[in-house]
Write a protein that holds these residues in place. Structure first.
Motif, PDB file in Angstrom:
ATOM      1  N   MET A 213     -54.703 -45.205  40.743  1.00 32.22           N
ATOM      2  CA  MET A 213     -55.699 -44.302  41.448  1.00 32.22           C
ATOM      3  C   MET A 213     -55.523 -42.942  41.683  1.00 32.22           C
ATOM      4  N   TYR A 214     -54.392 -42.525  42.045  1.00 35.00           N
ATOM      5  CA  TYR A 214     -53.924 -41.068  42.385  1.00 35.00           C
ATOM      6  C   TYR A 214     -54.017 -40.251  40.775  1.00 35.00           C
ATOM      7  N   GLN A 215     -53.186 -41.139  39.992  1.00 31.84           N
ATOM      8  CA  GLN A 215     -53.127 -40.456  38.747  1.00 31.84           C
ATOM      9  C   GLN A 215     -54.242 -40.279  37.874  1.00 31.84           C
ATOM     10  N   ARG A 232     -57.467 -36.474  29.710  1.00 33.15           N
ATOM     11  CA  ARG A 232     -57.442 -37.851  29.055  1.00 33.15           C
ATOM     12  C   ARG A 232     -56.044 -38.577  28.982  1.00 33.15           C
ATOM     13  N   LYS A 233     -55.251 -37.702  28.589  1.00 29.44           N
ATOM     14  CA  LYS A 233     -53.853 -38.258  28.367  1.00 29.44           C
ATOM     15  C   LYS A 233     -53.397 -39.036  29.716  1.00 29.44           C
ATOM     16  N   GLU A 234     -53.446 -38.058  30.759  1.00 29.20           N
ATOM     17  CA  GLU A 234     -53.239 -38.817  32.328  1.00 29.20           C
ATOM     18  C   GLU A 234     -53.987 -39.981  32.485  1.00 29.20           C
ATOM     19  N   VAL A 235     -55.203 -39.746  32.070  1.00 24.45           N
ATOM     20  CA  VAL A 235     -56.235 -41.216  32.592  1.00 24.45           C
ATOM     21  C   VAL A 235     -55.640 -42.268  31.624  1.00 24.45           C
ATOM     22  N   LEU A 236     -55.377 -42.282  30.361  1.00 23.11           N
ATOM     23  CA  LEU A 236     -54.661 -43.275  29.713  1.00 23.11           C
ATOM     24  C   LEU A 236     -53.283 -43.762  30.179  1.00 23.11           C
ATOM     25  N   SER A 237     -52.668 -42.623  30.806  1.00 20.57           N
ATOM     26  CA  SER A 237     -51.352 -43.192  31.295  1.00 20.57           C
ATOM     27  C   SER A 237     -51.375 -44.166  32.490  1.00 20.57           C
TER      28      SER A 237
END
Length: 304
Positions: A213-215, A232-237
């Motif tokens: 949720m935080y990331q 987007r990379k952070e959402v994927l991670s």
């Protein structure tokens, strides 16, 4: 500055500061409807709606100071399906919470839940009073429960595990409600109710979901306006974290609650991805949210 003008300025400043310091945490819209009940007393429903609106927005739920523009955007819709007596109602309550995304006009839905077990009594014009030390009314208890859940989800999206305090307050309400006659509070009644919502979120095996949720929001969506690829990379991670929960607890209630709020948004986010990233997103989403696997595959592949 002459004295009358100065005095007026000081009064206006004091009024403004008082207004800001007293601003409550929630900006909650409330709707009470009864489309399936014939001959409903609309005046009672309007009075109920006003009372719930005042209860949600007028309470001080935290020790923190919120400015008016920082208030949490949320909504409650109560659908009354049965009125068994003048003061006794039965139906559903849907709660949605939205979070603004940094440097954009977009608000992300972070919680969207339909609670099917909502039986309560309401006496017209009787004030709704919350006592955190006792469970006196199912209507007040359910509203206070969701007020704390709203806070928990919002705080988790801005700081890692930041909503724990408020989910624990929601848990206190669950514990107080164990001897109530109304449904929705006990573990044996269902695997998807208020009891299991707080149990899941406070259980250590769901920690990766809360870290997600935080990331997802703070490190992902909040970057999207300036650095869409990095966001987007952070959402994927972030959603990769959900694999840990899914593999240890397949069919997790809390994970499904996450996707009830996020499935459409995730399609929109990854529709702009390059093919390799899009393929990885489809792989993860199809595993952790199998109910929507076809939707992810069809929607994202159509945008290749």
């Amino acid at each position: 500055m002459n004295k009358p003008v100065k005095y007026c300025f000081v009064l206006c400043l004091m009024f403004f500061l008082l207004k800001v310091s007293s601003a409550q945490e929630l900006q909650c819209s409330v709707s009470v409807v009864s489309p399936s009940v014939q001959g409903t007393n609309k005046q009672v429903l309007e009075t109920m709606q006003s009372a719930i609106l005042e209860f949600m927005n007028g309470q001080k739920w935290t020790d923190n100071v919120f400015s008016p523009e920082e208030r949490i955007q949320c909504s409650i819709m109560i659908n009354i399906k049965e009125i068994s007596s003048v003061d006794d109602f039965s139906g559903t309550i849907q709660v949605q919470v939205r979070r603004p995304v940094y440097n954009s006009a977009y608000s992300s839905v972070i919680f969207n839940y339909l609670d099917q077990d909502f039986d309560f009594s309401y006496v017209e014009f009787q004030p709704l009073i919350y006592n955190p030390n006792s469970f006196d009314s199912n209507l007040v208890g359910v509203l206070a429960f969701y007020a704390n859940v709203i806070l928990a989800f919002d705080y988790d999206s801005f700081s890692k595990m930041g909503g724990t305090k408020y989910m624990e307050k929601a848990e206190d309400i669950v514990n107080q409600a164990q001897n109530s006659s109304e449904k929705g509070w006990r573990s044996y009644e269902s695997t998807r109710n208020r009891y299991w919502l707080v149990e899941n979120y406070l259980n250590e095996y769901h920690r990766p979901l809360r870290e997600c949720m935080y990331q997802y929001h703070r490190l992902g969506l909040d970057k999207m306006s300036d650095k869409p690829e990095a966001g987007r990379k952070e959402v994927l991670s972030a959603i990769e974290r959900l694999q840990k929960v899914h593999r240890s607890k397949p069919g997790s209630f809390a994970v499904q609650v996450f996707f009830d709020a996020k499935s459409e948004e995730l399609i929109n986010i990854f529709s702009e991805s390059f093919s390799m990233e899009k393929g990885r997103a489809i792989e993860i989403l199809s595993e952790v949210d199998p109910a929507n696997a076809t939707k992810y595959s069809n929607s994202l592949l159509d945008n290749q």
